[in-house]
Design an enzyme around this catalytic site. Sequence first.
Site, PDB file in Angstrom:
ATOM      1  N   ASP A 148       0.786  -1.360  -0.066  1.00  0.00           N
ATOM      2  CA  ASP A 148       0.100  -0.019   0.121  1.00  0.00           C
ATOM      3  C   ASP A 148       0.835   1.371  -0.058  1.00  0.00           C
ATOM      4  O   ASP A 148       0.318   2.377   0.305  1.00  0.00           O
ATOM      5  CB  ASP A 148      -0.987   0.104   1.299  1.00  0.00           C
ATOM      6  N   GLY A 197       2.460   2.297  -2.521  1.00  0.00           N
ATOM      7  CA  GLY A 197       2.465   3.309  -3.866  1.00  0.00           C
ATOM      8  C   GLY A 197       3.246   2.631  -4.865  1.00  0.00           C
ATOM      9  O   GLY A 197       3.765   3.364  -5.980  1.00  0.00           O
ATOM     10  N   ASP A 215       7.607  -5.235 -11.705  1.00  0.00           N
ATOM     11  CA  ASP A 215       6.754  -5.172 -10.320  1.00  0.00           C
ATOM     12  C   ASP A 215       6.850  -6.441  -9.819  1.00  0.00           C
ATOM     13  O   ASP A 215       7.000  -7.244 -10.313  1.00  0.00           O
ATOM     14  CB  ASP A 215       5.236  -4.678 -10.835  1.00  0.00           C
ATOM     15  N   GLU A 216       6.628  -6.234  -8.393  1.00  0.00           N
ATOM     16  CA  GLU A 216       6.827  -7.628  -7.494  1.00  0.00           C
ATOM     17  C   GLU A 216       7.852  -8.218  -7.618  1.00  0.00           C
ATOM     18  O   GLU A 216       7.936  -9.484  -7.671  1.00  0.00           O
ATOM     19  CB  GLU A 216       5.366  -8.377  -7.854  1.00  0.00           C
ATOM     20  N   VAL A 260       2.321 -16.480   0.550  1.00  0.00           N
ATOM     21  CA  VAL A 260       1.023 -16.863   0.218  1.00  0.00           C
ATOM     22  C   VAL A 260       0.186 -15.966  -0.024  1.00  0.00           C
ATOM     23  O   VAL A 260       0.387 -14.782   0.468  1.00  0.00           O
ATOM     24  CB  VAL A 260       0.792 -17.780   1.867  1.00  0.00           C
ATOM     25  N   ILE A 261      -0.397 -16.044  -1.147  1.00  0.00           N
ATOM     26  CA  ILE A 261      -1.288 -14.891  -1.708  1.00  0.00           C
ATOM     27  C   ILE A 261      -2.695 -14.614  -0.716  1.00  0.00           C
ATOM     28  O   ILE A 261      -3.214 -15.754  -0.218  1.00  0.00           O
ATOM     29  CB  ILE A 261      -1.804 -15.334  -3.023  1.00  0.00           C
ATOM     30  N   GLY A 262      -2.674 -13.520  -0.194  1.00  0.00           N
ATOM     31  CA  GLY A 262      -3.795 -13.192   0.665  1.00  0.00           C
ATOM     32  C   GLY A 262      -4.845 -11.913   0.298  1.00  0.00           C
ATOM     33  O   GLY A 262      -4.651 -11.766  -0.992  1.00  0.00           O
ATOM     34  N   TYR A 280      -3.131  -9.583   5.051  1.00  0.00           N
ATOM     35  CA  TYR A 280      -1.942  -8.777   5.418  1.00  0.00           C
ATOM     36  C   TYR A 280      -2.442  -7.424   5.959  1.00  0.00           C
ATOM     37  O   TYR A 280      -3.360  -6.838   5.617  1.00  0.00           O
ATOM     38  CB  TYR A 280      -1.028  -8.851   4.124  1.00  0.00           C
TER      39      TYR A 280
END
Length: 225
Positions: free
Chosen positions: A41, A43, A111-112, A196-198, A207
């Site tokens: 979060d 940005g 990204d990521e 782990v995708i949440g 998260y």
Amino acid sequence: MRSGSTPSPLRWHPVTDLSALSPVPPGARDAVLKFFFGPMDCGKSTLALQMNYNHSRQGRRGLVLTKHDRSGGPQVTSRIGLGLEAIEVEDSLDLVALVTAHDSVDYLICDEACFYTVAQIEQLADLVDDHGVDVYAFGLASDFRSVMFPAAQRLFELADEVCRLQVEVLCWCGRPGLLNGRIVGGELVRTGEQVVIGDTDRSPVRYQVLCRRHHRSGLLGEGTA
Ligand SMILES: [Zn+2]
């Protein structure tokens, strides 16, 4: 006033699209590897999209890459509602081969990047040094245990520039949010798989961004458990 239409002696650069950005000739400087990191979060994806927009407006050709985007698909989406098609970075994807298969690539938006393999981070450095491609990587630095992701660690070691993004994401207590807590059943957990995708409808995992003090103590604030 002189008669006729004598051209001005001043030579203005033509303004083609009312942009404040100027075209950058290829090879004007060394390519760079930059890593922008911060908690959820803060940005990161928004900045990744803005970066891509600026570079493409300057006539540069780029590829946008991501992995495990919050949308669940091969695109970069930001929490404020922007989005762009992207290439999903599977573990087996060779990023040098990907780029050299394209006609001419000036820059990459990654990204990521915290979820890439360490080998892929090495490939990003190869692209900068051997192919003159600018690489702008975005991602988390550390996981839910406050332990660094291997890819993020390699980016810290190799990047020309590392930049912490702090777009006023705050812990519930008001302190700067630095770390990502993984919450299962209302409790902060400290063990489990690194990725782990949440925060999806199907996942029991969510998260929460916390300050260091409350990541360490596990206090999640009123109304959040
Ligand atoms: Zn706090």
